[in-house]
Design an enzyme around this catalytic site. Structure first.
Site, short mmCIF file in Angstrom:
data_model
loop_
_atom_site.label_atom_id
_atom_site.label_comp_id
_atom_site.label_asym_id
_atom_site.label_seq_id
_atom_site.Cartn_x
_atom_site.Cartn_y
_atom_site.Cartn_z
CE LYS A 194 4.15 -7.79 6.45
NZ LYS A 194 3.10 -8.83 6.38
CG ASP A 218 6.72 -8.40 2.62
OD1 ASP A 218 7.09 -7.41 1.96
OD2 ASP A 218 6.15 -9.35 2.08
N PRO A 275 3.54 -1.49 5.13
CG PRO A 275 1.80 -3.01 5.28
CD PRO A 275 2.18 -1.73 4.64
#
Length: 281
Positions: free
Chosen positions: A211, A230, A228
DNA sequence: TACCAGGTTCCGA
DNA sequence: TCGGAACATGGT
């Protein structure tokens, strides 16, 4: 002093700062004081325009930093072309976002600090590093502090980083700073590699996983084929795309296959919306 | 009080 | 290779 003025439609300072890509800013009256490395500017979005105020000899730097040459109206239209109601709402709300072209070293340190952390704390830790170790810079008569050099960070004890609120990430930052100081890692030299290769190199650094590496390829190497994942994006994946995958790397691949070279900006549209604006979807 | 935050490392099966 | 605990710390 130089003032850069642009139409605000595809460049909103709030949208750009509140999408979690960048932590080195603070509100000052109606405007924001923004720092990149050892350079500062003020930025403000008014009723019609976004205005950047910086030193004359740094206008080129900030023009690049704010990615002013890219046509974000095309990116926005491309996002709408997928014809997904959730994404349409995200793009509408976040069309003023620009992906900042950040300093690689500073961005990498910032996102190592970001792991399992929240944005207000990340900002506070970075500000602490600058305040205590940064070179003093005078900008429009104010004395401010730059982001500290790697060799300065490398000379600090782990205790110092803990005082900065880094917690268990203290050793990661110290180790990276030492390797940068010694020349064991050269972030600039990765610039010519394909996105995947850059990530492969970045994840070799302790404290950098999939990430964080994706954030750095997106925000510092400006590779829009990065996505990314998350906790917020995982929520979006499950709640708004009906996803069932658990592995975050696979979730990232799912989105990259869907959005290709627009992945990075679409990720930012969605993160920004989910975190700041979500109503019912 | 327990859970969460722009996750990663480490360990045991 | 894979799943899950551990990791610091402040906010809610």
């Amino acid at each position: 002093m130089e003032k850069i003025i642009l139409d605000k439609t595809f460049f909103s300072i709030e949208d750009t700062l509140f999408c979690g890509q960048f932590f080195a800013y603070e509100k000052s009256g109606n405007r924001y004081l923004i720092r990149s490395d050892d350079k500062f500017c003020y930025a403000e979005t008014t009723d019609e325009n976004t205005e950047i105020v910086c030193n004359e000899d740094e206008a080129g730097y900030f023009s690049n930093f704010f990615d002013l040459k890219r046509d974000y109206s095309a990116v926005y239209k491309k996002a709408l072309s997928y014809d997904l109601p959730f994404l349409n709402a995200c793009a509408e709300q976040g069309k003023g976002i620009r992906i900042l072209r950040q300093e690689k070293y500073e961005n990498l340190i910032s996102f190592i600090i970001s792991q399992n952390n929240n944005i207000p704390r990340i900002k506070k830790s970075i500000a602490y590093l600058c305040e205590n170790l940064g070179e003093e810079i005078t900008f429009l008569g104010e004395k401010l502090k730059a982001f500290p050099k790697a060799r300065v960070l490398a000379d600090q004890s782990e205790e110092f980083f803990k005082k900065a609120g880094l917690g268990y990430r203290a050793s990661y930052v110290k180790e990276l700073a030492e390797k940068l100081k010694n020349g064991d890692i050269d972030l600039e030299s990765l610039s010519t590699l394909p996105t995947q290769k850059i990530k492969e190199e970045l994840v070799k650094i302790k404290g950098v996983g999939e990430k964080v590496a994706s954030c750095v390829t997106l925000f510092a190497y400006n590779r829009f084929d990065s996505f990314p994942v998350d906790t917020w994006i995982e929520k979006i994946y499950r709640e708004n795309f009906g996803g069932t995958l658990l592995d975050r790397k696979k979730i990232s691949q799912f989105f990259i296959e869907k959005f290709g070279d627009d992945s990075g900006i679409i990720q930012q549209y969605m993160f920004h919306y989910k975190r700041n604006f979500e109503k019912e979807f």
